[in-house]
Design an enzyme around this catalytic site. Structure first.
Site, PDB file in Angstrom:
ATOM      1  N   TYR A  55      -9.369 -28.050   2.197  1.00  0.00           N
ATOM      2  CA  TYR A  55      -8.957 -27.397   3.456  1.00  0.00           C
ATOM      3  C   TYR A  55      -7.528 -27.799   3.788  1.00  0.00           C
ATOM      4  O   TYR A  55      -7.176 -28.972   3.673  1.00  0.00           O
ATOM      5  CB  TYR A  55      -9.873 -27.827   4.611  1.00  0.00           C
ATOM      6  CG  TYR A  55     -10.791 -26.723   5.065  1.00  0.00           C
ATOM      7  CD1 TYR A  55     -10.255 -25.505   5.467  1.00  0.00           C
ATOM      8  CD2 TYR A  55     -12.170 -26.891   5.099  1.00  0.00           C
ATOM      9  CE1 TYR A  55     -11.082 -24.474   5.879  1.00  0.00           C
ATOM     10  CE2 TYR A  55     -12.993 -25.865   5.511  1.00  0.00           C
ATOM     11  CZ  TYR A  55     -12.453 -24.659   5.907  1.00  0.00           C
ATOM     12  OH  TYR A  55     -13.258 -23.644   6.313  1.00  0.00           O
ATOM     13  N   GLU A  57      -5.421 -26.379   6.750  1.00  0.00           N
ATOM     14  CA  GLU A  57      -4.833 -25.694   7.918  1.00  0.00           C
ATOM     15  C   GLU A  57      -3.440 -26.240   8.224  1.00  0.00           C
ATOM     16  O   GLU A  57      -3.236 -27.457   8.251  1.00  0.00           O
ATOM     17  CB  GLU A  57      -5.708 -25.893   9.158  1.00  0.00           C
ATOM     18  CG  GLU A  57      -6.730 -24.794   9.340  1.00  0.00           C
ATOM     19  CD  GLU A  57      -8.104 -25.257   8.945  1.00  0.00           C
ATOM     20  OE1 GLU A  57      -8.191 -26.142   8.062  1.00  0.00           O
ATOM     21  OE2 GLU A  57      -9.070 -24.734   9.512  1.00  0.00           O
ATOM     22  N   ASP A 201       5.882  -2.191   4.476  1.00  0.00           N
ATOM     23  CA  ASP A 201       4.637  -2.564   3.800  1.00  0.00           C
ATOM     24  C   ASP A 201       4.773  -2.090   2.352  1.00  0.00           C
ATOM     25  O   ASP A 201       4.586  -0.916   2.047  1.00  0.00           O
ATOM     26  CB  ASP A 201       3.454  -1.895   4.494  1.00  0.00           C
ATOM     27  CG  ASP A 201       2.118  -2.322   3.891  1.00  0.00           C
ATOM     28  OD1 ASP A 201       2.111  -2.811   2.740  1.00  0.00           O
ATOM     29  OD2 ASP A 201       1.080  -2.143   4.555  1.00  0.00           O
ATOM     30  N   THR A 227       0.656  -7.058  -0.384  1.00  0.00           N
ATOM     31  CA  THR A 227      -0.425  -7.711  -1.110  1.00  0.00           C
ATOM     32  C   THR A 227       0.167  -8.234  -2.410  1.00  0.00           C
ATOM     33  O   THR A 227       1.306  -7.900  -2.779  1.00  0.00           O
ATOM     34  CB  THR A 227      -1.583  -6.748  -1.433  1.00  0.00           C
ATOM     35  OG1 THR A 227      -1.048  -5.606  -2.094  1.00  0.00           O
ATOM     36  CG2 THR A 227      -2.329  -6.321  -0.175  1.00  0.00           C
ATOM     37  N   LYS A 230      -1.435  -5.775  -6.622  1.00  0.00           N
ATOM     38  CA  LYS A 230      -1.270  -4.397  -7.104  1.00  0.00           C
ATOM     39  C   LYS A 230      -0.236  -4.413  -8.243  1.00  0.00           C
ATOM     40  O   LYS A 230      -0.493  -5.030  -9.272  1.00  0.00           O
ATOM     41  CB  LYS A 230      -0.908  -3.484  -5.932  1.00  0.00           C
ATOM     42  CG  LYS A 230      -2.024  -3.433  -4.860  1.00  0.00           C
ATOM     43  CD  LYS A 230      -1.748  -2.440  -3.768  1.00  0.00           C
ATOM     44  CE  LYS A 230      -2.906  -2.306  -2.810  1.00  0.00           C
ATOM     45  NZ  LYS A 230      -2.830  -3.200  -1.638  1.00  0.00           N
ATOM     46  N   ARG A 236      -5.889 -11.460  -5.618  1.00  0.00           N
ATOM     47  CA  ARG A 236      -6.052 -10.731  -4.356  1.00  0.00           C
ATOM     48  C   ARG A 236      -5.593 -11.632  -3.226  1.00  0.00           C
ATOM     49  O   ARG A 236      -6.239 -12.623  -2.894  1.00  0.00           O
ATOM     50  CB  ARG A 236      -7.503 -10.319  -4.157  1.00  0.00           C
ATOM     51  CG  ARG A 236      -8.016  -9.410  -5.252  1.00  0.00           C
ATOM     52  CD  ARG A 236      -9.298  -8.768  -4.860  1.00  0.00           C
ATOM     53  NE  ARG A 236      -9.023  -7.626  -4.031  1.00  0.00           N
ATOM     54  CZ  ARG A 236      -8.931  -6.378  -4.483  1.00  0.00           C
ATOM     55  NH1 ARG A 236      -9.106  -6.124  -5.765  1.00  0.00           N
ATOM     56  NH2 ARG A 236      -8.672  -5.387  -3.673  1.00  0.00           N
TER      57      ARG A 236
END
Ligand code: DSN
Length: 420
Positions: A55, A57, A201, A227, A230, A236
């Site tokens: 983790y 954060e 975008d 993203t 692609k 991903r």
């Protein structure tokens, strides 16, 4: 061929069999969905590491959990590579995917109820650009531009008129079904005139930008959202990039505004993909994606297909099947049975419904990753042509014949990550 998964096979043979079946499907079929690709074995490995046990954060050097000696280095590496590859001052590599990345942009620059502007979904935009069924269209006042019916191209006079009338806080450019070059300077001028934040975008074309096969939104856009899976050929995930002046607002919006702990295994895989995208071979890849799309578009036009905007400048082709008298969904499902994977898609001004539209959307990122070149595009167009004709006649034998021809070509072009 499928990969060995010894631990998975021993623990959960049922799931291992499903993974093997998907590997086989991806190996045997001609994958034409323009938002998909094949990641390298190195990206796959990075995605499956123990980094996911941690983790983290916060951001490197400012975490809320201890034990970040390694994770901080991983994230710093990914950030540095993103900045170098795209020539930006700031990069955040933590967004879980494209939609959360775009939501973070809203959180950074707008208040609920504010006006935002983007391309309408049925015209080629994205849900998160203020479309009504999305949270972004429910919590903000979305106004939408489109393309001209006669050309299939964006009319910048219309965009300017709408922007000056509606005064949006944010303008999105980019989308999911745009076969033409995005004119970032033209959008930037309009955003400046109406005082909006311009968000490019570039999810679909990030790999083309990195490889010099599409103009960069730098320095025109205030924020770049993308993203990573692609054309960029990573895992991903997503990234937000900007000038330094917006760094704090974007970082705060991603964490703690919207997300908890970053997916560190994904961050690592993004770093690997960015490294791969900085190599000379990736430039060749990006140029080949575009060359293949252009050759495929020409071959489809030769066979009487109606292409939105008359062709393509990038990796994507949007086909209106109305003249073929075969609905997009019928064609997509028949092509799937023929081993050619596409998605049905609305076309601009589509009289049909989104779940049963007039078009199909195809693209060349995946087939280019497998080494197919312009010399193969006539065969691909031929299969699509025969497949659409067979769909109209419900000719399953013809579809089965195409499937075996496709599998034969694919077996000669092993897929990255699956090549064994
Ligand atoms: N699902 C993506 C695409 O296929 O274009 C957009 O979010």
């Amino acid at each position: 061929m499928t990969l060995p998964h010894p631990a998975l096979s021993a623990t959960d043979p049922e799931l291992a069999a499903l993974v093997g079946a998907e590997e086989q499907l991806q190996a045997e079929t001609l994958r034409l969905i323009p938002s998909e690709n094949y990641v390298s074995a190195a990206v796959l490995e990075a995605s499956g590491t123990v980094l996911q046990n941690k983790y983290s954060e916060g951001y490197a050097g400012r975490r809320y959990y201890e034990g970040q000696q390694v994770i901080d280095q991983v994230e710093r590496l990914a950030v540095a590579r993103a900045k170098a590859l795209f020539g930006v001052e700031h990069a955040n590599v933590q967004p879980y995917s494209g939609s959360p990345a775009n939501l973070a942009v809203y959180l950074a620059f707008a208040e609920p109820g504010d006006t935002v502007m983007g391309m309408a979904l049925p015209m080629g935009g994205h849900l998160t650009h203020g479309w009504g069924v999305s949270a972004t269209g429910k919590w903000f006042r979305g106004v939408q531009y489109g393309v001209r019916q006669d050309t299939g191209l964006i009319d910048f006079d219309e965009v300017r008129e709408l922007a000056l009338k509606e005064r949006p806080k944010i303008i999105f450019c980019g989308g999911t079904a745009l076969p033409r070059t995005i004119d970032f300077p033209a959008f930037a001028e309009i955003a400046r005139e109406c005082g909006a934040v311009l968000v490019a975008d570039v999810a679909h074309i990030a790999g083309l930008i990195a490889g010099g096969a599409h103009p960069s939104p730098v320095p025109h856009a205030d924020v770049i959202s993308t993203t990573t899976h692609k054309t960029l050929r990573g895992p991903r995930g997503a990234m937000l990039m900007s000038r330094e002046e917006h760094a704090k607002a974007l970082d705060k919006a991603v964490f703690p505004g919207l997300q908890g702990g970053p997916h560190n295994q994904t961050t690592a895989a993004i770093a690997v993909a960015l490294h791969e995208a900085s190599q000379p071979s990736f430039r060749t890849y990006a140029q080949s994606v575009v060359a293949n799309a252009r050759a495929l578009a020409e071959a489809l036009l030769d066979r009487g297909f109606d292409l939105v905007s008359g062709g393509t400048d990038n990796h994507l082709i949007l086909m209106d099947l109305t003249p073929k008298e075969v609905p997009g969904k019928v064609a997509a499902k028949a092509l799937d049975r023929a081993g050619i994977v596409v998605n049905y898609n609305t076309v601009p001004y589509d009289p049909r419904k989104p779940f049963d539209p007039s078009g199909i959307r195809i693209g060349t990122p995946s087939l280019t990753s497998r080494g197919l070149g312009t010399e193969h595009m006539a065969a691909v167009a031929d299969w699509i042509d025969r497949g659409v004709t067979a769909a109209g006649k419900e000719d399953e034998q013809a579809l089965a014949t195409i499937r075996s021809e496709v599998a034969e070509l694919m077996s000669a072009h092993p897929a990255p990550g699956l090549a064994g």
